[in-house]
Design a protein around this motif. Structure first.
Motif, PDB file in Angstrom:
ATOM      1  N   ALA A 195      -3.722 -16.843  -8.970  1.00 23.94           N
ATOM      2  CA  ALA A 195      -2.734 -17.367  -9.930  1.00 23.94           C
ATOM      3  C   ALA A 195      -1.197 -17.426  -9.449  1.00 23.94           C
ATOM      4  O   ALA A 195      -0.568 -18.244  -9.446  1.00 23.94           O
ATOM      5  CB  ALA A 195      -2.792 -17.067 -11.266  1.00 23.94           C
ATOM      6  N   LEU A 196      -0.846 -15.907  -9.456  1.00 26.04           N
ATOM      7  CA  LEU A 196       0.366 -15.466  -9.092  1.00 26.04           C
ATOM      8  C   LEU A 196       0.634 -15.913  -7.472  1.00 26.04           C
ATOM      9  O   LEU A 196       1.835 -16.258  -7.064  1.00 26.04           O
ATOM     10  CB  LEU A 196       0.934 -13.903  -8.424  1.00 26.04           C
ATOM     11  N   ILE A 197       0.054 -16.233  -6.496  1.00 29.90           N
ATOM     12  CA  ILE A 197       0.453 -16.643  -5.335  1.00 29.90           C
ATOM     13  C   ILE A 197       0.564 -18.374  -5.674  1.00 29.90           C
ATOM     14  O   ILE A 197       1.493 -19.048  -5.023  1.00 29.90           O
ATOM     15  CB  ILE A 197      -0.655 -16.507  -4.361  1.00 29.90           C
ATOM     16  N   PHE A 198       0.088 -18.937  -6.447  1.00 26.85           N
ATOM     17  CA  PHE A 198       0.516 -20.287  -6.112  1.00 26.85           C
ATOM     18  C   PHE A 198       2.015 -20.473  -7.073  1.00 26.85           C
ATOM     19  O   PHE A 198       2.493 -21.499  -7.338  1.00 26.85           O
ATOM     20  CB  PHE A 198      -0.560 -21.036  -7.431  1.00 26.85           C
ATOM     21  N   ALA A 239      -4.801 -22.636 -12.177  1.00 25.08           N
ATOM     22  CA  ALA A 239      -3.244 -23.517 -11.960  1.00 25.08           C
ATOM     23  C   ALA A 239      -2.939 -24.350 -11.833  1.00 25.08           C
ATOM     24  O   ALA A 239      -3.282 -25.238 -11.146  1.00 25.08           O
ATOM     25  CB  ALA A 239      -3.257 -22.937 -10.499  1.00 25.08           C
ATOM     26  N   GLY A 240      -4.178 -25.596 -13.136  1.00 24.87           N
ATOM     27  CA  GLY A 240      -4.314 -26.705 -13.709  1.00 24.87           C
ATOM     28  C   GLY A 240      -5.328 -26.938 -13.141  1.00 24.87           C
ATOM     29  O   GLY A 240      -5.222 -28.369 -13.915  1.00 24.87           O
ATOM     30  N   LYS A 241      -5.958 -26.322 -12.252  1.00 24.35           N
ATOM     31  CA  LYS A 241      -7.474 -27.361 -12.400  1.00 24.35           C
ATOM     32  C   LYS A 241      -8.236 -26.265 -11.680  1.00 24.35           C
ATOM     33  O   LYS A 241      -7.844 -24.910 -11.091  1.00 24.35           O
ATOM     34  CB  LYS A 241      -7.156 -28.579 -10.836  1.00 24.35           C
ATOM     35  N   ALA A 274       4.103 -18.600  -6.696  1.00 26.57           N
ATOM     36  CA  ALA A 274       5.642 -18.006  -6.020  1.00 26.57           C
ATOM     37  C   ALA A 274       5.420 -19.162  -4.762  1.00 26.57           C
ATOM     38  O   ALA A 274       6.298 -19.958  -4.687  1.00 26.57           O
ATOM     39  CB  ALA A 274       4.560 -17.160  -5.165  1.00 26.57           C
ATOM     40  N   ARG A 275       4.575 -20.118  -4.548  1.00 29.30           N
ATOM     41  CA  ARG A 275       3.831 -21.065  -3.923  1.00 29.30           C
ATOM     42  C   ARG A 275       4.771 -22.372  -4.636  1.00 29.30           C
ATOM     43  O   ARG A 275       6.087 -23.264  -3.908  1.00 29.30           O
ATOM     44  CB  ARG A 275       3.165 -21.252  -3.266  1.00 29.30           C
ATOM     45  N   PRO A 330      -2.236 -14.803   5.601  1.00 34.81           N
ATOM     46  CA  PRO A 330      -3.239 -13.703   4.242  1.00 34.81           C
ATOM     47  C   PRO A 330      -3.002 -14.246   2.842  1.00 34.81           C
ATOM     48  O   PRO A 330      -3.564 -13.834   2.683  1.00 34.81           O
ATOM     49  CB  PRO A 330      -2.186 -13.154   4.904  1.00 34.81           C
ATOM     50  N   THR A 331      -2.245 -15.427   2.507  1.00 35.01           N
ATOM     51  CA  THR A 331      -2.215 -15.757   1.372  1.00 35.01           C
ATOM     52  C   THR A 331      -3.345 -16.356   1.429  1.00 35.01           C
ATOM     53  O   THR A 331      -3.720 -16.815  -0.263  1.00 35.01           O
ATOM     54  CB  THR A 331      -1.400 -16.559   0.587  1.00 35.01           C
ATOM     55  N   ASN A 332      -4.326 -16.973   1.713  1.00 37.84           N
ATOM     56  CA  ASN A 332      -5.500 -17.292   1.867  1.00 37.84           C
ATOM     57  C   ASN A 332      -6.631 -17.041   1.278  1.00 37.84           C
ATOM     58  O   ASN A 332      -7.898 -16.613   1.789  1.00 37.84           O
ATOM     59  CB  ASN A 332      -5.986 -18.363   2.803  1.00 37.84           C
ATOM     60  N   LEU A 333      -6.204 -15.767  -0.256  1.00 43.75           N
ATOM     61  CA  LEU A 333      -7.469 -14.867  -0.591  1.00 43.75           C
ATOM     62  C   LEU A 333      -8.989 -16.202  -1.467  1.00 43.75           C
ATOM     63  O   LEU A 333      -8.726 -16.983  -1.186  1.00 43.75           O
ATOM     64  CB  LEU A 333      -6.578 -14.145  -1.849  1.00 43.75           C
ATOM     65  N   LYS A 334     -10.021 -15.379  -0.900  1.00 45.35           N
ATOM     66  CA  LYS A 334     -11.585 -15.178  -1.790  1.00 45.35           C
ATOM     67  C   LYS A 334     -11.057 -14.534  -2.797  1.00 45.35           C
ATOM     68  O   LYS A 334     -10.683 -13.867  -3.634  1.00 45.35           O
ATOM     69  CB  LYS A 334     -12.589 -15.088  -0.635  1.00 45.35           C
TER      70      LYS A 334
END
Ligand code: CTP
Ligand code: MG
Length: 234
Positions: free
Chosen positions: A220-223, A31-33, A225-226, A205-209
């Motif tokens: 990438a999908l969570i980024f 996601a860009g970085k 969605a955010r 729950p979205t703070n995945l490792k």
């Protein structure tokens, strides 16, 4: 509680073997970085964090970013996560009273989670950790994979980073672990082994490792969605 000086130790000295690839996962672009930059930028932007210690592989050639105002030290990690934590702790600024330990492999860190952990600190505990309640049925099984017992899922949690500790208990439990020859991949385990009380606060729950390749795609999908949510809210 947190007018105390809070230092974040950002752990980015692992090899990323389960993910594979030519560079350790914390240096992957997402996601860009680079992965570690995501958490670094959140720590830098959080009003609750006063200073940052970065733990990197040697030589730390990957650390060529713009100067960040809160980064006090960039140190070389050790061969295990616990020894990387120890190297970070050895570089804490004198003023640090509270230490937040975070895995660079969790790029979806938020300022809200940092604040919830700090808000949960009290004299009753040595630290706070984010926990996710389990929604599936939980079984205890033998090594061969046969069910031995059903566990009460109300009593078990999935635990993440960041984890927040008062400096004294963190340093003491590290000393005890080294003396006893214990090596723990989870700081809160090190503290509970040393007899300290740790409080669980609601995690994210979205703070995945990011551990395996599929996690990178999910992150990438969570980024995405955010970003969409932010657009809709704005
Ligand atoms: N870590 C570290 N020093 C180590 C081992 C791990 O700083 N010696 C950091 C990793 O960079 C990561 C976090 O601890 O941010 C969590 O570890 P993990 O997900 O296991 O990462 P790796 O050890 O890099 O991955 P793997 O176990 O697949 O090799
Ligand atoms: Mg590892």
């Amino acid at each position: 509680m947190c007018s105390l000086h809070v230092t974040a130790i950002l752990l980015a000295a692992g090899k990323g073997e389960r993910l594979g690839g030519s560079v350790p996962k914390q240096f992957y672009e997402l996601a860009g970085k680079q992965l570690f930059r995501h958490s670094l930028d959140v720590l830098e932007a959080s009003d609750a964090v006063d200073s940052i210690v970065l733990v990197l592989p040697a030589p730390s050639s990957e650390w060529q970013g713009r100067p960040l105002s809160k980064v006090r030290a960039a140190v070389t990690g050790g061969s295990t996560r616990q020894s990387s934590v120890a190297h970070g702790v050895a570089a804490l600024p004198e003023a640090a009273r509270v230490v937040l330990v975070h895995d660079a492999a969790r790029p979806l860190l938020t300022g809200a989670l940092i604040e919830a952990l700090l808000a949960g600190l009290s004299p009753e505990c040595a630290g706070t950790i984010p926990g996710i309640p389990l929604e599936d049925a939980i079984k205890k099984a033998s090594k061969e994979g046969f069910v031995e017992a059903d566990l009460d899922r109300g009593q078990v949690w999935r635990v993440q980073t960041p984890q927040v500790f008062f400096r004294g208990p963190l340093e003491d439990s590290l000393r005890q672990a080294v003396q006893a020859g214990r090596d723990s991949a989870d700081c809160s385990h090190m503290l509970t082994q040393a007899g300290y009380r740790i409080r669980i606060v609601q995690g994210d729950p979205t703070n995945l490792k990011v551990t395996r390749p599929a996690d990178l795609r999910l992150a990438a999908l969570i980024f995405e969605a955010r970003a969409q949510e932010t657009e809709e809210d704005g």
